[in-house]
Design a protein around this motif. Structure first.
Motif: not given
Length: 391
Positions: A56-57, A62-63, A107-110, A258-261
């Motif tokens: 879920k995380i 990513q989109q 918190g959790q970075t998304i 992690r939205e990039y790598f």
């Protein structure tokens, strides 16, 4: 009773960290009552995520479809998991909510988009829900004011590292290898250099993603000790291509996520490589090359900042023996002189260091201390980070 007096009831702070590896929750119980404001770790606690929660995380990095519903349902779900972990820590230490001054909740970075138009960052794990469930005051949303001041909002931990090494005369580096790797440079006493900190690029993120892609039936979520990577051969041409990535070549201040790598980024890199080379690489060779990429992207930044110094490693990557060996080789395969060790050499638990930092950020909020570093993030001014959420 004044607001200030009500804040300092209790004895300890709890720092809470959930990193981009999405493996679990780190808690640090910290005492700041020392007259010199030094932190003392009292206890720690770790609760791993099950596969469903981890997916879920990571699916939100990513989109995708229905993002708002998924993100904010998970925002509350994580707050419940955070509260369960905190209650377990209190039970472990025979403490109650009244013993805790505040929780510092990273918190959790998304998503982390510090360089786009109208830059933003998003950490979930609802602070208000957490405060209500635990009956403990929460300080959170640490990144936003720095970003409002034009900064990257990350990394936040170098100012805490500075506290830890306040008495050191030497140049020191703290390298945290989580999903993303970040570095803190603490120049030697008397130097005209300033403290710096930034994300160097991928830490465990690509290694974990590539391993899981090829080991879907495995009970492990990562390549333990780099054993799978060790069965492959580094492709130097691919490694050189990866090192030419725009983020790797960018100068600090910089931060990423992690939205990039991620696997999409890697697949694009591999497509480009295959079109140029007409070679086929095994999955093991790619893993070996990714491990070398993580090591080299870290070592290149270390060597650009100082020709010698002490390098202390922390984060999950410390347990990847192949990665640590590659980093040591990369740092000492030059005219430079570095000693490389884990934070354990300083009697500091490297696995819990970031959680301790967020306990300190909550303490700094209560004390009105400056807790951002414009030289690190690029913010236009210093400030006290965080917002308060009451039970």
């Amino acid at each position: 009773m004044t607001d200030k007096e009500s804040k300092v009831q209790g004895k300890y702070y709890i720092g809470l960290m959930s990193g981009t590896s999405a493996d679990g929750i780190d808690l640090a119980l910290v005492d700041f009552s020392d007259s010199q404001q030094k932190s003392r770790l009292i206890a720690s606690f770790y609760q791993d995520y099950n596969c469903t929660t981890a997916k879920k995380i990571t699916s939100l990095y990513q989109q995708g479809t229905n993002e708002i519903d998924r993100a904010f349902h998970l925002d509350v779900e994580l707050a419940h998991l955070f509260s369960q972990a905190i209650i377990a820590l209190l039970k472990q230490e025979n403490l109650s909510a009244s013993d805790i001054i505040a929780i510092g909740n990273h918190g959790q970075t998304i998503r982390h988009r510090p360089s786009d138009d109208n830059p933003f960052t998003l950490q979930i794990g609802c602070c208000q829900t957490l405060a209500t469930l635990t009956n403990i005051r929460v300080v959170g949303q640490f990144r936003r004011k720095d970003m409002a001041l034009g900064g990257q909002g990350a990394p936040l931990v170098p100012i805490f590292h500075q506290q830890l090494f306040a008495d050191s005369m030497n140049a020191n580096f703290v390298v945290n290898i989580g999903g993303i790797a970040n570095i803190t440079f603490l120049p030697e006493q008397g130097s005209d250099k300033t403290v710096l900190g930034f994300d160097t690029g991928p830490g465990n993120a690509l290694l974990d993603d590539w391993f899981l892609k090829h080991h879907q039936a495995s009970h492990d979520k990562f390549d333990k000790s780099g054993l799978w990577a060790a069965t492959g051969n580094i492709n130097q041409a691919l490694l050189m291509q990866l090192m030419q990535d725009a983020y790797i070549k960018a100068v600090a201040p910089k931060s990423t996520g992690r939205e990039y790598f991620n696997l999409d980024w890697l697949e694009q890199q591999l497509t480009t490589f295959y079109e140029k080379s007409n070679l086929f690489l095994s999955a093991e060779d790619i893993q070996a090359t990714l491990l070398a990429f993580t090591a080299q992207s870290i070592s290149a930044e270390v060597m650009s900042l100082a020709k010698q110094g002490k390098v202390y490693l922390c984060g999950g990557g410390v347990h990847n023996n192949a990665l640590v060996a590659a980093l040591k080789h990369s740092l000492n395969n030059s005219e430079s002189a570095y000693t490389v060790d884990s934070m354990q050499a300083l009697n500091v638990d490297g696995d819990i260091l970031e959680a301790m930092a967020f306990a300190w950020l909550a303490y700094a909020f209560d004390q009105g201390l400056v807790s951002n570093m414009p030289a690190v993030t690029g913010a236009s001014a210093t400030c006290t980070l965080g917002n308060e959420f009451l039970p």
